[in-house]
Design an enzyme around this catalytic site. Structure first.
Site, PDB file in Angstrom:
ATOM      1  N   HIS A 228     -51.779 -23.982  12.695  1.00 52.27           N
ATOM      2  CA  HIS A 228     -53.199 -23.758  12.397  1.00 52.27           C
ATOM      3  C   HIS A 228     -53.858 -22.741  13.324  1.00 52.27           C
ATOM      4  O   HIS A 228     -54.749 -22.012  12.913  1.00 52.27           O
ATOM      5  CB  HIS A 228     -53.966 -25.081  12.437  1.00 52.27           C
ATOM      6  N   ASP A 229     -53.439 -22.678  14.585  1.00 51.21           N
ATOM      7  CA  ASP A 229     -54.103 -21.791  15.554  1.00 51.21           C
ATOM      8  C   ASP A 229     -53.303 -20.533  15.863  1.00 51.21           C
ATOM      9  O   ASP A 229     -53.497 -19.926  16.925  1.00 51.21           O
ATOM     10  CB  ASP A 229     -54.388 -22.551  16.854  1.00 51.21           C
ATOM     11  N   LYS A 232     -54.890 -17.304  17.317  1.00 51.80           N
ATOM     12  CA  LYS A 232     -55.348 -17.159  18.708  1.00 51.80           C
ATOM     13  C   LYS A 232     -54.578 -16.080  19.459  1.00 51.80           C
ATOM     14  O   LYS A 232     -55.029 -15.630  20.518  1.00 51.80           O
ATOM     15  CB  LYS A 232     -55.232 -18.493  19.443  1.00 51.80           C
ATOM     16  N   HIS A 257     -60.244 -16.020  15.209  1.00 52.61           N
ATOM     17  CA  HIS A 257     -58.840 -16.464  15.207  1.00 52.61           C
ATOM     18  C   HIS A 257     -58.442 -17.050  13.855  1.00 52.61           C
ATOM     19  O   HIS A 257     -57.267 -17.055  13.493  1.00 52.61           O
ATOM     20  CB  HIS A 257     -58.578 -17.458  16.353  1.00 52.61           C
ATOM     21  N   HIS A 290     -59.385 -24.365   8.858  1.00 43.56           N
ATOM     22  CA  HIS A 290     -59.406 -25.643   9.562  1.00 43.56           C
ATOM     23  C   HIS A 290     -60.672 -25.856  10.383  1.00 43.56           C
ATOM     24  O   HIS A 290     -60.883 -26.954  10.913  1.00 43.56           O
ATOM     25  CB  HIS A 290     -58.165 -25.801  10.449  1.00 43.56           C
ATOM     26  N   HIS A 291     -61.535 -24.844  10.490  1.00 39.61           N
ATOM     27  CA  HIS A 291     -62.821 -25.024  11.178  1.00 39.61           C
ATOM     28  C   HIS A 291     -64.004 -25.056  10.209  1.00 39.61           C
ATOM     29  O   HIS A 291     -65.159 -25.035  10.649  1.00 39.61           O
ATOM     30  CB  HIS A 291     -63.033 -23.914  12.211  1.00 39.61           C
ATOM     31  N   ASP A 319     -57.248 -32.189  14.422  1.00 33.77           N
ATOM     32  CA  ASP A 319     -57.433 -31.264  15.539  1.00 33.77           C
ATOM     33  C   ASP A 319     -58.568 -31.716  16.452  1.00 33.77           C
ATOM     34  O   ASP A 319     -58.434 -31.743  17.682  1.00 33.77           O
ATOM     35  CB  ASP A 319     -57.711 -29.869  14.980  1.00 33.77           C
TER      36      ASP A 319
END
Length: 377
Positions: A228-229, A232, A257, A290-291, A319
């Protein structure tokens, strides 16, 4: 002119199809020789923990075992089959009449009387176990047994192909994530824990009938969760590693990101030709969305309600929960109780999916087990 064409009944097998479709093609092939092959199922082996978990089965409409896992060592006959690296043949399931395993009991109660079991190995490691079941005793004999064994080897090759493709994209993303980890020390076992929470949530939603999720879909959410990240990697160190609050400009850059992650995933999908891989949109959604929050207050697009896909909702809850319950240089770890209260408040405000939050609250023992297994040293 003579007709030289021959209908290839297995030509439809394709790694770009879902596992369920491929197994149905294989089942149809055996049924051409003799009616009575009532079920084919595949369970996957998870080396961490030594457990087998249901993955897919056909026909799905008559599948008595879903959302289920058990330790391999608890089944003596399966363990012997795996250890010997050869199939197991049982033409009378009544030999398990006194068995204590739930899966054996359920199979017998649903009328299955014979079984051919085929272990699948990739790179010398157990990948999973393939089960062929019939409601007829003594079904797997003679030509039927030979055909079933042959189809088992074909499915094994499909499994190896499928696993290698997933491993390719996962390895590429994990390499990028490793670079992030070197720069961002807060990750640790975070990725493994939140993937475990994501699978727990997905299984709970499926078990309660909140969402129609197959075991195959749940498995992919679990496998894609740690990615998911990945975006970054495109965030400068002075922002990614900052322990104080962000300025407005810094926060806008940090939020990028998510879109960077989507761009990376799209490049990987194109490079590895994964455009037709079943449920590949899950990976896109997890990396980019996801945010997002259900009330439109999230980023990068400010999606609302149904615009936020289920995999992204699941990852969001997983998360946030792990971030709250872990110690960071800039904060102490929250207790599980306080973190779950915070998630519940966010769900009541319309930011998080209430069913996803409830899944963690109602399965707190499993949550704690994941935290213990993947605790930070």
């Amino acid at each position: 002119m003579p007709d030289f064409l021959y209908y290839d009944s297995l030509a439809g097998i394709d790694p770009d199809r879902s596992w369920q479709d491929n197994l149905e093609i294989c089942r149809a092939q055996i049924l051409r020789y003799r009616p009575g092959l009532d079920r084919i199922s595949l369970v996957l082996y998870e080396e961490e923990g030594g457990r087998l978990r249901t993955f897919t089965a056909v026909p799905q409409s008559d599948n008595p075992l879903t959302n289920y896992d058990f330790p391999l060592e608890e089944s003596a006959s399966l363990l012997a089959c795996v250890t010997a690296r050869c199939p197991r043949l049982i033409n009378d399931m009544d030999i398990f009449a006194e068995g204590e395993n739930d899966h054996t009991r359920v199979i017998r109660e649903n009328g299955y009387r014979s079984s051919f079991t085929f272990p699948i190995f990739t790179r010398d490691k157990l990948y999973g176990i393939l089960f062929f079941n019939s409601r007829q005793s003594d079904y797997f004999q003679g030509e039927v047994l030979e055909q079933t064994d042959l189809v088992g080897h074909i499915i094994e090759q499909v499994a190896i192909n499928y696993q290698n493709r997933l491993r390719s994209i996962s390895a590429a993303v994990q390499s990028a994530i490793s670079m992030v980890n070197y720069r961002d020390p807060e990750t640790g076992n975070h990725l493994k824990r939140m993937a475990g929470f994501a699978r727990l949530i997905a299984r709970d939603l499926a078990a309660k009938g909140k969402h129609r999720l197959t075991d195959e879909q749940i498995d992919l959410i679990y496998q894609f969760a740690p990615m998911h990240d990945v975006g970054k990697i495109g965030i400068p160190d002075e922002i990614l590693l900052k322990n104080a609050g962000f300025s407005t400009d810094e926060w806008e850059l940090m939020k990028q990101h998510t879109t960077i992650g989507r761009q990376i995933i799209e490049q990987l999908i194109d490079n590895f030709h994964f455009q037709k891989l079943p449920f590949i949109d899950y990976l896109r959604d997890i990396a980019e969305l996801h945010h997002e929050k259900l009330d439109g207050s999230g980023y990068p697009h400010g999606y609302r309600g149904g615009e936020v896909p289920l995999p992204a909702r699941i990852i969001a809850v997983s998360d946030i929960f792990d971030a709250l319950t872990c110690k960071r240089p800039y904060k102490a770890a929250w207790t599980n109780r306080d973190a779950l209260e915070e998630l519940k408040r966010m769900a009541e405000e319309g930011k998080l999916d209430a069913d996803c939050v409830a899944a963690l609250i109602e399965n707190i023992d499993e949550v704690i087990a994941i935290q213990i297994f993947y605790r930070d040293e």
